[in-house]
Design a protein around this motif. Structure first.
Motif, short mmCIF file in Angstrom:
data_model
loop_
_atom_site.label_atom_id
_atom_site.label_comp_id
_atom_site.label_asym_id
_atom_site.label_seq_id
_atom_site.Cartn_x
_atom_site.Cartn_y
_atom_site.Cartn_z
N TYR A 48 0.96 -1.30 0.01
CA TYR A 48 -0.10 0.10 0.09
C TYR A 48 0.82 1.36 -0.02
O TYR A 48 2.07 1.32 0.70
CB TYR A 48 -0.93 0.19 1.37
N LYS A 49 0.46 2.29 -0.89
CA LYS A 49 1.08 3.60 -0.72
C LYS A 49 0.74 4.39 0.48
O LYS A 49 -0.42 4.04 0.98
CB LYS A 49 0.69 4.25 -2.11
N LYS A 50 1.60 5.47 0.74
CA LYS A 50 1.19 6.20 1.74
C LYS A 50 -0.11 6.78 1.54
O LYS A 50 -0.61 7.21 0.47
CB LYS A 50 2.24 7.51 2.03
N ASN A 51 -0.95 6.86 2.66
CA ASN A 51 -2.44 7.37 2.81
C ASN A 51 -3.20 6.65 2.04
O ASN A 51 -4.63 6.74 1.80
CB ASN A 51 -2.39 8.84 2.32
N GLU A 52 -3.03 5.44 1.41
CA GLU A 52 -3.88 4.55 0.84
C GLU A 52 -4.59 3.73 1.98
O GLU A 52 -4.14 3.15 2.73
CB GLU A 52 -3.24 3.45 0.02
N LEU A 53 -6.02 3.51 1.72
CA LEU A 53 -6.91 3.07 2.64
C LEU A 53 -6.63 1.46 2.26
O LEU A 53 -6.71 0.78 1.35
CB LEU A 53 -8.29 3.17 2.44
N ILE A 54 -6.43 0.70 3.62
CA ILE A 54 -6.33 -0.84 3.47
C ILE A 54 -7.97 -1.46 3.38
O ILE A 54 -8.16 -2.33 2.76
CB ILE A 54 -5.45 -1.35 4.68
N TYR A 55 -8.49 -0.68 4.26
CA TYR A 55 -10.10 -1.23 4.28
C TYR A 55 -10.83 -0.03 4.88
O TYR A 55 -10.35 0.68 5.55
CB TYR A 55 -10.32 -2.49 5.03
N ARG A 56 -12.10 -0.02 4.58
CA ARG A 56 -13.26 0.93 5.03
C ARG A 56 -14.15 0.39 6.14
O ARG A 56 -14.29 -0.77 5.97
CB ARG A 56 -13.86 1.67 3.90
N ALA A 57 -14.68 1.25 6.85
CA ALA A 57 -15.67 0.93 7.54
C ALA A 57 -16.87 0.44 6.96
O ALA A 57 -17.34 0.96 5.97
CB ALA A 57 -16.13 1.93 8.69
N GLY A 58 -17.66 -0.92 7.05
CA GLY A 58 -18.79 -1.48 6.38
C GLY A 58 -18.27 -2.26 5.42
O GLY A 58 -19.20 -2.94 4.67
N GLU A 103 -18.88 -13.81 10.08
CA GLU A 103 -18.55 -13.01 9.28
C GLU A 103 -19.26 -11.48 9.53
O GLU A 103 -20.47 -11.46 9.84
CB GLU A 103 -19.59 -13.64 7.96
N VAL A 104 -18.10 -10.41 9.73
CA VAL A 104 -18.67 -9.30 10.12
C VAL A 104 -17.99 -8.39 9.21
O VAL A 104 -17.58 -8.53 8.33
CB VAL A 104 -17.85 -9.05 11.58
N THR A 105 -18.36 -7.20 9.11
CA THR A 105 -17.81 -5.86 8.58
C THR A 105 -17.13 -5.07 9.44
O THR A 105 -17.33 -5.05 10.73
CB THR A 105 -19.14 -5.10 8.06
N HIS A 106 -16.15 -4.36 8.77
CA HIS A 106 -15.13 -3.63 9.77
C HIS A 106 -15.98 -2.39 10.12
O HIS A 106 -16.99 -1.86 9.71
CB HIS A 106 -14.12 -3.08 8.56
N GLU A 107 -15.56 -2.01 11.43
CA GLU A 107 -16.10 -0.99 12.12
C GLU A 107 -15.30 0.42 12.10
O GLU A 107 -15.77 1.48 12.46
CB GLU A 107 -16.40 -1.38 13.50
N SER A 108 -13.88 0.06 11.73
CA SER A 108 -12.97 1.10 11.56
C SER A 108 -12.48 1.27 10.06
O SER A 108 -12.88 0.53 9.30
CB SER A 108 -12.22 1.10 12.82
N TYR A 109 -11.54 2.29 10.00
CA TYR A 109 -10.95 2.34 8.63
C TYR A 109 -9.42 2.07 9.01
O TYR A 109 -9.13 2.34 10.19
CB TYR A 109 -10.90 3.98 8.36
N ALA A 110 -8.62 1.51 8.09
CA ALA A 110 -7.25 1.16 8.40
C ALA A 110 -6.45 1.94 7.25
O ALA A 110 -6.90 1.81 6.08
CB ALA A 110 -6.94 -0.27 8.18
N LYS A 111 -5.55 2.70 7.27
CA LYS A 111 -4.96 3.59 6.58
C LYS A 111 -3.37 3.66 6.74
O LYS A 111 -2.88 3.64 7.88
CB LYS A 111 -5.24 5.14 6.52
N ALA A 112 -2.75 3.33 5.62
CA ALA A 112 -1.25 3.26 5.69
C ALA A 112 -0.69 4.69 5.81
O ALA A 112 -1.11 5.44 4.89
CB ALA A 112 -0.72 2.58 4.16
N ILE A 113 -0.03 5.00 6.73
CA ILE A 113 0.69 6.20 6.85
C ILE A 113 1.89 6.52 6.23
O ILE A 113 2.34 7.65 6.22
CB ILE A 113 0.83 6.41 8.41
N VAL A 114 2.72 5.45 6.02
CA VAL A 114 4.01 5.57 5.06
C VAL A 114 3.58 4.26 4.12
O VAL A 114 2.75 3.63 4.32
CB VAL A 114 5.15 5.37 5.84
N ASP A 115 4.62 3.97 3.09
CA ASP A 115 4.47 2.93 2.31
C ASP A 115 4.60 1.50 3.04
O ASP A 115 5.35 1.68 3.99
CB ASP A 115 5.64 2.99 1.15
N THR A 116 3.51 0.71 2.89
CA THR A 116 3.59 -0.35 3.84
C THR A 116 3.11 -1.57 3.18
O THR A 116 2.77 -1.56 2.14
CB THR A 116 2.23 -0.01 4.72
#
Length: 237
Positions: A48-58, A103-116
Motif C-alpha cells: 500500500y502507498k502512503k495514505n492508501e486505505l487498506i479497508y473501510r468501515a462497512g 462474518e462481520v464488517t469492519h467498524e473502523s478504517y485502516a490507512k497506511a501512513i507510510v508505504d506499507t
C-alpha cells in the motif's frame, strides 16, 4: 488497489524471511519454524502507498492483516466527520481479528501512513490453523483482553477525565515498565495523533504540555522526547 501488488509471501529457511510477516506477530511467534513455514504458505503480501486505505468501515472483514513493514492508523469517523484515532499499528501488529470467528464488517478504517506491506491470511485458512495449533487461540484471547481494556480506559477518559489528566496518565503508561528508574520516554505517535487519540485538539495538546512543563512536572527534551521530572505531581493533575 492494483491486483498485481498481491503476491505470495516469500518464505524460505532464512532468518530474514521468518522475521518478515508472521514470525513477528505475538499470536504466532511462539511456534516452531516448521509451523511458521506452514502458516506463511497461506499468506499473501499486499503493498500500500502512503495514505492508501487498506479497508473501510462497512466493508466485509474476511482476513487477518499483519503489518510487515510500515505503519497503519486504525481510526473511526465521528458524526462530524472528524477522525478518531483508535490505535497505531507497527511491524508485527495485526488487525481484522474479528473475522476469525464470524462474518462481520469492519467498524473502523485502516490507512497506511507510510508505504506499507501487509501480510493477509483469509478466515478459512486461519480457522484451519486454530484447529491445528490451539495455542494460537489462547494468544488471540489474550490480545482481545488487552485491546478491550485499552478501549475501556480510552472511553472512560473521554467521558470523565480532564485533558491534562488524560495526558498525564498517557505519559505515565508510556514509561518503560522494565526500567522503573528511567524517567525519559519517546512519544509513540505525533502530537497531532496523540490529540486524536486523547479526544482533543493539537493546539490543546501543545498548550497542556507547556503548562505541565511550566509547573515542573515534565521537560520537553525534543518534540517527541519527554522527561518526567515529578511523576507523583504529574499524576495528581
Amino acid at each position: 488497489m492494483d491486483q498485481n501488488n498481491i503476491q505470495p509471501c516469500h518464505h524460505s529457511q532464512t532468518d530474514h524471511s521468518h522475521k518478515s510477516c508472521v514470525s513477528l506477530v505475538p499470536i504466532f511467534n511462539h511456534l516452531e519454524i516448521e509451523q511458521l513455514d506452514k502458516i506463511m504458505t497461506t499468506t499473501k503480501s499486499v503493498s500500500y502507498k502512503k495514505n492508501e486505505l487498506i479497508y473501510r468501515a462497512g466493508e466485509e472483514s474476511d482476513s487477518l492483516y499483519i503489518i510487515n513493514k510500515g505503519k497503519v492508523h486504525i481510526y473511526r469517523l465521528a458524526e462530524s466527520g472528524k477522525e478518531q484515532l483508535v490505535r497505531i499499528l507497527n511491524p508485527g501488529d495485526f488487525t481484522g481479528e474479528m473475522a476469525l470467528f464470524s462474518e462481520v464488517t469492519h467498524e473502523s478504517y485502516a490507512k497506511a501512513i507510510v508505504d506499507t506491506t501487509v501480510c493477509m491470511i483469509k478466515r478459512v485458512d486461519l480457522q484451519d490453523l486454530l484447529v491445528k495449533y490451539p495455542s494460537i487461540s489462547l494468544k488471540i484471547i489474550s490480545e482481545f483482553s488487552s485491546r478491550l481494556e485499552a478501549s475501556e480506559k480510552q472511553a472512560t477518559s473521554f467521558s470523565i477525565i480532564k485533558v491534562e489528566t488524560r495526558i498525564a496518565l498517557f505519559l505515565a503508561e508510556s514509561l518503560d515498565k522494565e526500567e522503573p528508574d528511567r524517567v525519559e520516554l519517546t512519544l509513540p505517535m505525533s502530537k497531532k495523533d496523540l490529540a486524536s487519540y486523547l479526544g482533543t485538539t493539537p493546539e490543546t495538546i501543545s498548550r497542556k504540555f507547556s503548562d505541565l512543563e511550566a509547573q515542573g512536572y515534565i521537560k520537553q527534551v525534543t518534540h517527541k522526547r519527554i522527561k518526567i521530572i515529578d511523576l507523583e505531581g504529574l499524576l495528581s493533575v
